[in-house]
Scaffold this motif. Structure first.
Motif, PDB file in Angstrom:
ATOM      1  N   ASN A  17       0.883  -1.303  -0.073  1.00  0.00           N
ATOM      2  CA  ASN A  17       0.047  -0.125  -0.046  1.00  0.00           C
ATOM      3  C   ASN A  17       1.064   1.109  -0.096  1.00  0.00           C
ATOM      4  O   ASN A  17       2.097   1.317   0.260  1.00  0.00           O
ATOM      5  CB  ASN A  17      -0.939  -0.017   1.173  1.00  0.00           C
ATOM      6  CG  ASN A  17      -0.181  -0.114   2.531  1.00  0.00           C
ATOM      7  OD1 ASN A  17       0.619   0.722   2.768  1.00  0.00           O
ATOM      8  ND2 ASN A  17      -0.391  -1.169   3.231  1.00  0.00           N
ATOM      9  N   MET A  18       0.429   2.370  -0.049  1.00  0.00           N
ATOM     10  CA  MET A  18       0.943   3.519  -0.371  1.00  0.00           C
ATOM     11  C   MET A  18       1.413   4.310   1.042  1.00  0.00           C
ATOM     12  O   MET A  18       2.097   5.282   1.200  1.00  0.00           O
ATOM     13  CB  MET A  18       0.287   4.915  -1.125  1.00  0.00           C
ATOM     14  CG  MET A  18       0.075   4.373  -2.672  1.00  0.00           C
ATOM     15  SD  MET A  18       1.844   3.838  -3.471  1.00  0.00           S
ATOM     16  CE  MET A  18       2.488   5.372  -3.414  1.00  0.00           C
ATOM     17  N   GLU A  19       0.890   3.641   2.194  1.00  0.00           N
ATOM     18  CA  GLU A  19       1.006   3.951   3.468  1.00  0.00           C
ATOM     19  C   GLU A  19       2.648   3.950   3.717  1.00  0.00           C
ATOM     20  O   GLU A  19       3.329   2.729   3.482  1.00  0.00           O
ATOM     21  CB  GLU A  19       0.433   3.333   4.461  1.00  0.00           C
ATOM     22  CG  GLU A  19      -0.262   4.234   5.328  1.00  0.00           C
ATOM     23  CD  GLU A  19      -1.038   3.463   6.143  1.00  0.00           C
ATOM     24  OE1 GLU A  19      -0.640   2.954   7.316  1.00  0.00           O
ATOM     25  OE2 GLU A  19      -2.446   3.276   5.957  1.00  0.00           O
ATOM     26  N   GLY A  20       3.439   4.824   3.980  1.00  0.00           N
ATOM     27  CA  GLY A  20       4.966   4.662   4.401  1.00  0.00           C
ATOM     28  C   GLY A  20       5.755   4.431   3.166  1.00  0.00           C
ATOM     29  O   GLY A  20       6.889   3.886   3.194  1.00  0.00           O
ATOM     30  N   GLU A  23       9.194   6.073   3.458  1.00  0.00           N
ATOM     31  CA  GLU A  23      10.139   5.223   4.263  1.00  0.00           C
ATOM     32  C   GLU A  23      10.467   3.916   3.651  1.00  0.00           C
ATOM     33  O   GLU A  23      11.612   3.360   3.639  1.00  0.00           O
ATOM     34  CB  GLU A  23       9.392   4.854   5.393  1.00  0.00           C
ATOM     35  CG  GLU A  23       8.952   6.189   6.304  1.00  0.00           C
ATOM     36  CD  GLU A  23       7.650   6.846   6.187  1.00  0.00           C
ATOM     37  OE1 GLU A  23       7.140   6.525   5.024  1.00  0.00           O
ATOM     38  OE2 GLU A  23       7.300   7.569   6.888  1.00  0.00           O
ATOM     39  N   ASN A  81       5.933  -4.441   3.666  1.00  0.00           N
ATOM     40  CA  ASN A  81       5.099  -3.420   2.581  1.00  0.00           C
ATOM     41  C   ASN A  81       5.631  -3.697   1.242  1.00  0.00           C
ATOM     42  O   ASN A  81       5.361  -3.128   0.217  1.00  0.00           O
ATOM     43  CB  ASN A  81       5.349  -1.907   3.185  1.00  0.00           C
ATOM     44  CG  ASN A  81       4.135  -1.353   2.573  1.00  0.00           C
ATOM     45  OD1 ASN A  81       2.964  -1.711   2.070  1.00  0.00           O
ATOM     46  ND2 ASN A  81       4.350   0.295   2.365  1.00  0.00           N
TER      47      ASN A  81
END
Length: 93
Positions: A17-20, A23, A81
């Motif tokens: 997903n595009m969260e983080g 990072e 991720n």
């Protein structure tokens, strides 16, 4: 005896997903720099728009030919991720 040459490798990692996302880019760069036994000489990271706001992380890096490319691919694929990782291209320099 010919010394091993260098290859330019393009690796594409798809995040789960595009969260983080930012990072994850940093973690991939750190992994290439610090966990490949010095095989990766230099690396440049970029993004590729896929669809629906998703982006792939594209890394172009230089390494010695025969220096364990499959292991590098496995290390990146195993990162949190990362949903998939593949070598898109490899050229001898």
């Amino acid at each position: 005896v010919n010394p091993m040459g260098e290859v330019a490798v393009t690796l594409r990692a798809m995040p789960e997903n595009m969260e983080g996302f930012a990072e994850l880019k940093q973690v991939i760069m750190d992994t290439l720099k610090n966990e490949t036994g010095g095989a990766v000489k230099s690396a440049k990271i970029s993004e590729m728009d896929i669809a629906f706001g998703m982006k792939a992380i594209v890394v172009l890096f230089i390494m010695e030919d025969g220096a364990g490319l499959e292991e590098i691919e496995k290390k990146v694929a195993a990162l949190p991720n990362v949903s998939s990782c593949e070598i898109e291209n490899m050229d001898r320099l």
